[in-house]
Design a protein around this motif. Structure first.
Motif, PDB file in Angstrom:
ATOM      1  N   PRO A 159       0.816  -1.216   0.000  1.00 18.59           N
ATOM      2  CA  PRO A 159       0.000   0.000   0.000  1.00 18.59           C
ATOM      3  C   PRO A 159       0.854   1.272   0.000  1.00 18.59           C
ATOM      4  CG  PRO A 159      -0.840  -1.590   1.596  1.00 18.59           C
ATOM      5  CD  PRO A 159       0.480  -2.098   1.137  1.00 18.59           C
ATOM      6  N   HIS A 160       0.542   2.163  -0.923  1.00 19.85           N
ATOM      7  CA  HIS A 160       1.271   3.425  -1.015  1.00 19.85           C
ATOM      8  C   HIS A 160       0.410   4.436  -1.765  1.00 19.85           C
ATOM      9  CE1 HIS A 160       2.048   1.598  -4.935  1.00 19.85           C
ATOM     10  NE2 HIS A 160       2.296   2.821  -5.389  1.00 19.85           N
ATOM     11  N   ILE A 161       0.763   5.698  -1.599  1.00 13.83           N
ATOM     12  CA  ILE A 161       0.106   6.793  -2.325  1.00 13.83           C
ATOM     13  C   ILE A 161       1.188   7.486  -3.143  1.00 13.83           C
ATOM     14  CG2 ILE A 161      -1.171   8.964  -2.127  1.00 13.83           C
ATOM     15  CD1 ILE A 161      -2.048   7.857   0.707  1.00 13.83           C
ATOM     16  N   THR A 162       1.110   7.375  -4.447  1.00 12.92           N
ATOM     17  CA  THR A 162       2.120   8.005  -5.297  1.00 12.92           C
ATOM     18  C   THR A 162       2.012   9.525  -5.193  1.00 12.92           C
ATOM     19  OG1 THR A 162       2.100   6.137  -6.836  1.00 12.92           O
ATOM     20  CG2 THR A 162       2.969   8.227  -7.662  1.00 12.92           C
ATOM     21  N   LEU A 163       3.165  10.160  -5.001  1.00 14.22           N
ATOM     22  CA  LEU A 163       3.228  11.618  -4.950  1.00 14.22           C
ATOM     23  C   LEU A 163       3.749  12.210  -6.257  1.00 14.22           C
ATOM     24  CD1 LEU A 163       4.748  12.216  -1.411  1.00 14.22           C
ATOM     25  CD2 LEU A 163       2.502  12.996  -2.181  1.00 14.22           C
TER      26      LEU A 163
END
Length: 215
Positions: free
Chosen positions: A63-67
């Protein structure tokens, strides 16, 4: 529910293959991201995949949120077509300097609300829109983003395995529409790389940069 679907009637399935015409011999890709690999969010993704699993491929990264999308990690960037998506250490150093000058502060996000692009199911990311803009602005001062477009922060659940009718997808997604949001405290941003040869190659954290204390 309101989705990010285009006007086409069906979803876009993942092509389960290598993409040599994209990689051109390069093997690793780099992004700046928010590490969202926490027990509550892992459980939330598992819940969604249990409900929607027959729609999704098995491919899944942590799980990650691309910046910010940086490009292929190389020793020395060419940045001339067709290698205009190279990214090297000098470029990352400029981004690091821009972040140090901007001193973006820590912030809190809320993860919740199931949604979909044409190709992927995701959880919406709410809150701290100005903080996200500040981080992305600093990164872009250091180096232009690859394939820039309208930025939609999101936490990917999975990629579609077939071209499903969007009317049916809306019905299926509605089952998860009322899940309560999960808070995510963001105290650092992360530069990570992954194998571009694999559709679900693990994210390898290369650098962690702490954010300034919340103001």
């Amino acid at each position: 529910m309101r989705t990010h679907f285009s006007r086409s009637p069906r979803s876009v399935p993942l092509e389960n293959r290598d993409y040599p015409e994209w990689r051109r011999g390069r093997e690793r890709y780099g992004i700046w991201m928010i590490d969202a690999d926490t027990p509550p969010l892992r459980e939330r993704i598992a819940l969604a995949r249990a409900e929607l699993g027959d729609l999704l491929t098995e491919h899944q990264r942590s799980p990650h949120i691309t910046l910010f999308v940086c490009g292929f990690l190389v020793a020395k960037a060419v940045r001339i077509d067709p290698f205009d998506d190279d990214f090297d250490d000098a470029m990352r150093a400029r981004q690091r300097q821009a972040l140090a000058a901007a001193r973006p502060a820590a912030f809190t996000l809320e993860i919740g609300g199931i949604n979909s692009f044409d190709s992927a199911v995701f959880f919406e990311v709410h809150g701290a829109s100005q903080a996200l803009r500040n981080v992305r602005r600093a990164l872009s001062r250091g180096q232009a983003e690859i394939c820039p477009g309208r930025y939609t922060p999101h936490l990917t659940v999975g990629l579609y395995r077939d071209a499903f009718a969007k009317s049916e997808l809306r019905r299926r997604l509605a089952v998860l529409a009322t899940l309560p949001p999960i808070r995510l405290e963001v105290r650092e941003i992360v530069f990570a790389g992954y194998s571009a040869c694999s559709l679900d190659g693990p994210l390898a954290i290369i650098e962690r940069l702490p954010l300034a204390p919340a103001r």
